[in-house]
Design a protein around this motif. Structure first.
Motif, PDB file in Angstrom:
ATOM      1  N   GLY A   1       0.817  -1.215   0.000  1.00 25.21           N
ATOM      2  CA  GLY A   1       0.000   0.000   0.000  1.00 25.21           C
ATOM      3  C   GLY A   1       0.845   1.257   0.000  1.00 25.21           C
TER       4      GLY A   1
ATOM      5  N   GLU B   1       2.057   1.856  -3.318  1.00 22.32           N
ATOM      6  CA  GLU B   1       0.981   2.423  -4.136  1.00 22.32           C
ATOM      7  C   GLU B   1       0.941   3.943  -3.975  1.00 22.32           C
ATOM      8  OE1 GLU B   1      -3.781   2.133  -5.090  1.00 22.32           O
ATOM      9  OE2 GLU B   1      -3.035   1.222  -3.253  1.00 22.32           O
TER      10      GLU B   1
ATOM     11  N   SER C   1       4.841  -2.593  -5.725  1.00 22.65           N
ATOM     12  CA  SER C   1       3.528  -2.630  -5.090  1.00 22.65           C
ATOM     13  C   SER C   1       2.743  -3.875  -5.515  1.00 22.65           C
ATOM     14  CB  SER C   1       2.746  -1.355  -5.432  1.00 22.65           C
ATOM     15  OG  SER C   1       1.495  -1.372  -4.791  1.00 22.65           O
TER      16      SER C   1
ATOM     17  N   TRP D   1      -5.295  -2.686   0.495  1.00 23.19           N
ATOM     18  CA  TRP D   1      -4.263  -2.113  -0.388  1.00 23.19           C
ATOM     19  C   TRP D   1      -4.741  -0.810  -1.023  1.00 23.19           C
ATOM     20  CZ3 TRP D   1      -4.198  -2.033  -5.950  1.00 23.19           C
ATOM     21  CH2 TRP D   1      -2.964  -1.707  -6.516  1.00 23.19           C
ATOM     22  N   THR D   2      -5.933  -0.834  -1.601  1.00 24.50           N
ATOM     23  CA  THR D   2      -6.443   0.394  -2.223  1.00 24.50           C
ATOM     24  C   THR D   2      -6.764   1.455  -1.185  1.00 24.50           C
ATOM     25  OG1 THR D   2      -8.700  -0.480  -2.268  1.00 24.50           O
ATOM     26  CG2 THR D   2      -7.383  -0.759  -4.261  1.00 24.50           C
TER      27      THR D   2
END
Length: 108
Positions: free
Chosen positions: A10, A13, A45, A65-66
């Motif tokens: 994450g 990201e 990522s 994660w998002t």
């Protein structure tokens, strides 16, 4: 251990979103350096996300994660890129953080 890997995924990201933001305003060789950093961070990522999903449920891992990416990117936007801060942005980021924590708590 896979939760730590997922958190790192994450954070990478967030890093690739920052690289995109920097590349957008850069010119010449600096732009290519930011796009190269983008490719490196997105690869890291995704690789870490793949590793984390070997033992974590895909739905939970992807949502976390998002979520980390979204929260981190908004916070970096506010702190680094001087994006506006208002009650509703803070409110919804807070609810997103609570949702991420909730997913962690209810996952086995």
């Amino acid at each position: 251990m896979n939760w730590i890997i997922l958190i790192l995924a994450g954070l990478f990201e967030v890093a690739f979103a920052i690289c995109l933001g920097k590349a957008k305003v850069a010119t010449g060789n600096e732009m290519y350096l930011w796009y190269t950093a983008f490719l490196i961070t997105i690869t890291l990522s995704m690789g870490l996300l793949i590793k984390a999903t070997q033992t974590l449920p895909i739905g939970t891992a992807y949502a976390v994660w998002t979520g980390i990416g979204a929260v981190g990117t908004v916070l970096i936007g506010i702190l680094v890129f001087k994006e506006p801060v208002n009650f509703w942005r803070v409110f919804f980021i807070t609810t997103l953080i609570c949702s991420i924590i909730g997913l962690k708590v209810v996952s086995h």
